[in-house]
Design a protein around this motif. Structure first.
Motif, short mmCIF file in Angstrom:
data_model
loop_
_atom_site.label_atom_id
_atom_site.label_comp_id
_atom_site.label_asym_id
_atom_site.label_seq_id
_atom_site.Cartn_x
_atom_site.Cartn_y
_atom_site.Cartn_z
N GLY A 186 43.79 25.38 42.95
CA GLY A 186 44.12 26.42 43.94
C GLY A 186 45.25 27.32 43.48
O GLY A 186 45.22 28.53 43.70
N ASP A 187 46.26 26.71 42.83
CA ASP A 187 47.36 27.51 42.29
C ASP A 187 46.83 28.52 41.28
O ASP A 187 47.19 29.70 41.28
CB ASP A 187 48.41 26.64 41.60
N VAL A 188 45.98 28.04 40.37
CA VAL A 188 45.45 28.90 39.31
C VAL A 188 44.59 30.01 39.90
O VAL A 188 44.61 31.14 39.41
CB VAL A 188 44.67 28.06 38.27
N ALA A 189 43.88 29.71 40.98
CA ALA A 189 43.03 30.71 41.61
C ALA A 189 43.82 31.91 42.12
O ALA A 189 43.26 33.01 42.26
CB ALA A 189 42.23 30.08 42.75
N THR A 190 45.12 31.74 42.35
CA THR A 190 45.94 32.85 42.83
C THR A 190 46.76 33.51 41.73
O THR A 190 47.45 34.49 41.98
CB THR A 190 46.91 32.38 43.95
N MET A 191 46.67 32.99 40.51
CA MET A 191 47.44 33.54 39.39
C MET A 191 46.75 34.78 38.83
O MET A 191 45.57 35.01 39.08
CB MET A 191 47.61 32.48 38.29
N THR A 215 49.62 34.25 28.40
CA THR A 215 50.52 34.78 29.42
C THR A 215 49.77 34.80 30.74
O THR A 215 48.76 35.50 30.89
CB THR A 215 51.01 36.19 29.05
N ILE A 216 50.27 33.99 31.67
CA ILE A 216 49.66 33.88 33.01
C ILE A 216 50.78 34.04 34.02
O ILE A 216 51.82 33.40 33.90
CB ILE A 216 48.94 32.52 33.18
N ASP A 217 50.56 34.90 35.01
CA ASP A 217 51.59 35.21 36.00
C ASP A 217 52.88 35.67 35.33
O ASP A 217 53.99 35.35 35.78
CB ASP A 217 51.86 34.02 36.91
N GLY A 218 52.75 36.38 34.22
CA GLY A 218 53.91 36.93 33.53
C GLY A 218 54.71 35.94 32.71
O GLY A 218 55.74 36.29 32.16
N GLN A 219 54.24 34.70 32.62
CA GLN A 219 54.93 33.67 31.86
C GLN A 219 54.07 33.20 30.69
O GLN A 219 52.86 32.99 30.85
CB GLN A 219 55.23 32.44 32.72
#
Length: 112
Positions: free
Chosen positions: A76-81, A14-18
């Motif tokens: 970069g997306d993952v760095a903000t998750m 579960t990452i970013d609630g998904q």
């Protein structure tokens, strides 16, 4: 609920609630070899076997796993998750993914 097949090297997290599927496909592993500047899979496995992973390492591994699982995300997306447990949660995801990929931890090797 997302179904991951651990025998194929997949994990669910579960990452970013998904709920997401991560997999270090051959392409994802080649991407990590280049990112970590190692010559082969044995060197990549050795690099990870130290148990010392930086935040950048975690970002690269999780991002490669998400892309291998079909998600269109950048490092970069993952760095903000976010994930439950913060950095420790990301570390647990990366470690589980590496164990499933390299066949350590549960006494089985993934099917080719």
């Amino acid at each position: 609920m997302t179904m991951a097949n651990r025998r194929r090297g997949e994990i669910a997290a579960t990452i970013d609630g998904q709920e997401r599927v991560l997999c270090l496909t051959l392409g994802a592993l080649a991407e990590l070899e280049a990112a970590f500047e190692v010559e082969d899979l044995a060197a990549l496995a050795q690099r990870f076997s130290t148990g010392r992973l930086s935040a950048r390492d975690l970002t690269r591994v999780v991002a490669a796993g998400l892309r291998g699982g079909g998600a269109a995300v950048s490092d970069g997306d993952v760095a903000t998750m976010t994930t439950e447990g913060g950095i420790a949660g990301f570390a647990a995801i990366a470690v589980d993914l590496l164990k499933v990929t390299f066949g350590a931890g549960d006494g089985t090797r993934p099917d080719p």
